[in-house]
Motif scaffolding. Structure first.
Motif, short mmCIF file in Angstrom:
data_model
loop_
_atom_site.label_atom_id
_atom_site.label_comp_id
_atom_site.label_asym_id
_atom_site.label_seq_id
_atom_site.Cartn_x
_atom_site.Cartn_y
_atom_site.Cartn_z
N ALA A 131 0.83 -1.20 0.00
CA ALA A 131 0.00 0.00 0.00
C ALA A 131 0.86 1.25 0.00
N MET A 132 0.36 2.28 -0.65
CA MET A 132 0.99 3.60 -0.63
C MET A 132 -0.08 4.63 -0.29
N LEU A 133 0.25 5.56 0.57
CA LEU A 133 -0.65 6.67 0.90
C LEU A 133 0.06 7.98 0.64
N THR A 134 -0.72 9.02 0.36
CA THR A 134 -0.13 10.35 0.30
C THR A 134 0.10 10.85 1.72
N GLY A 167 -1.85 0.97 -8.53
CA GLY A 167 -3.16 1.33 -9.05
C GLY A 167 -3.86 2.38 -8.22
N ILE A 168 -4.58 3.26 -8.90
CA ILE A 168 -5.53 4.16 -8.25
C ILE A 168 -6.70 4.29 -9.23
N GLY A 169 -7.76 3.61 -8.91
CA GLY A 169 -8.86 3.49 -9.86
C GLY A 169 -8.49 2.57 -11.01
N ALA A 170 -7.70 1.53 -10.74
CA ALA A 170 -7.24 0.63 -11.79
C ALA A 170 -7.47 -0.84 -11.43
N GLY A 171 -8.34 -1.11 -10.48
CA GLY A 171 -8.70 -2.48 -10.16
C GLY A 171 -7.70 -3.19 -9.26
N VAL A 172 -8.04 -4.43 -8.94
CA VAL A 172 -7.28 -5.19 -7.95
C VAL A 172 -6.07 -5.89 -8.54
N GLY A 173 -5.92 -5.87 -9.85
CA GLY A 173 -4.84 -6.62 -10.48
C GLY A 173 -3.48 -5.97 -10.44
N CYS A 174 -3.37 -4.77 -9.87
CA CYS A 174 -2.08 -4.09 -9.78
C CYS A 174 -1.26 -4.65 -8.63
N ASP A 175 0.05 -4.38 -8.65
CA ASP A 175 0.94 -4.86 -7.59
C ASP A 175 0.76 -4.09 -6.29
N ALA A 176 0.32 -2.85 -6.37
CA ALA A 176 0.16 -2.00 -5.19
C ALA A 176 -1.05 -1.10 -5.40
N GLN A 177 -1.47 -0.44 -4.33
CA GLN A 177 -2.59 0.49 -4.41
C GLN A 177 -2.24 1.76 -3.66
N VAL A 178 -2.68 2.90 -4.19
CA VAL A 178 -2.46 4.18 -3.52
C VAL A 178 -3.79 4.92 -3.41
#
Length: 296
Positions: A50-53, A233-244
């Motif tokens: 996970a990544m957060l601002t 991913g941000i608004g790119a679905g669950v298939g990404c390696d990470a989410q922000v």
């Protein structure tokens, strides 16, 4: 730099992380900051992160203690904290100040700072000058910039100079006026092929990761499978390696509507508002300060 040399430079020699790195990004590394090599190793073993601002030392410290491995000092500060309608007005001085605060407030997270609009589009030399400022004055571990094929030469120069670069393709908020808003990107064959070319171009240029914003989930998953670097991913679905997510969206501080891809994990705006109203009422009624809050 080509894709094969990128893998050799950023990925560990084996698919199993050394003991000194720990087995996971979450809690595995406690005596140093997370690095781009840790993220490359996570991609190899299929570990999501996970990544957060973050825009200040206080909240950055909270996220660091929570184990968030990567913090992005985004130019989204323009919308979230500085009162601008878009990210376009954000300056290098502002990004340097905010980034330095986030670095001071953290011990473990990899801190990535956005290069704001106008700070890198003129030339690769301009981009290097401003990226070096963020690393030297603010102490960040990497920078992020928008654009795929159009930014490839800039990414190449930065990486050759020793600056880790996170790329950003799909919806690029700094182009809001050219795009006429914030539409989903990559729909249709032509747009899909362009996005895939952009992602491959930034990998080839040496980026250690790439943000995919507002991209159809199936396309984002395909891009993720085709790349050797992590996708965020941000608004790119669950298939990404990470989410922000932007932290004020994630924690329920944002007023009004939030984007479709946002999940709110708390209602901090409500909690803070309730606290402020209770404080004001107690002051008005003479209940605060009480004896225990006063000196004798």
């Amino acid at each position: 730099m080509n894709a094969s040399s990128l893998s050799a430079a950023q990925a560990p020699a084996t698919t199993t992380a050394p003991a000194s790195q720990g087995s996971t990004l979450y809690g595995g590394v406690t005596n140093r900051r997370v690095t781009v090599r840790d993220l490359a190793a996570a991609k190899q073993r299929g570990e999501r992160w996970a990544m957060l601002t973050a825009y200040d030392a206080l909240t950055a410290g909270v996220f660091d203690e929570a184990g968030i491995p990567v913090l992005l000092v985004g130019d989204s500060a323009g919308n979230c904290h500085l009162g601008y309608e878009t990210t376009v007005p954000v300056t290098m001085d502002q990004m340097t100040m905010l980034s330095a605060a986030v670095v001071r407030g953290t011990e473990r997270a990899l801190v990535v700072a956005d290069l704001p609009f106008g700070s890198y589009q003129e030339s690769p030399a301009q981009a290097l000058r401003n990226a070096a400022r963020l690393m030297k004055e603010a102490g960040v571990g990497a920078v992020k910039l928008e654009g795929g094929e159009r930014s490839a030469r800039t990414i190449e120069l930065l990486v050759e100079a020793g600056v880790p670069v996170m790329a950003h393709v799909g919806l690029t908020p700094q182009s809001v006026h050219a795009l006429g808003g914030y539409p989903v990107q990559g729909r249709g064959d032509e747009a899909s092929h362009k996005l895939q070319r952009d992602a491959k171009a930034v990998q080839q240029a040496g980026a250690f990761a790439v943000v995919l914003e507002a991209v159809p989930a199936e396309l984002a998953a395909h891009v993720t499978e085709s790349l050797t670097i992590p996708t965020v991913g941000i608004g790119a679905g669950v298939g990404c390696d990470a989410q922000v997510l932007v932290w004020t969206d994630m924690a329920g501080m944002t007023a009004g509507r939030v984007p479709k891809f946002v999940k709110q994990y708390a209602n901090l705006r409500g909690v803070l508002g309730d606290a402020a109203r209770e404080f004001a009422a107690e002051v008005r009624d003479g209940a605060f300060p009480a004896a225990e809050h006063s000196f004798t």
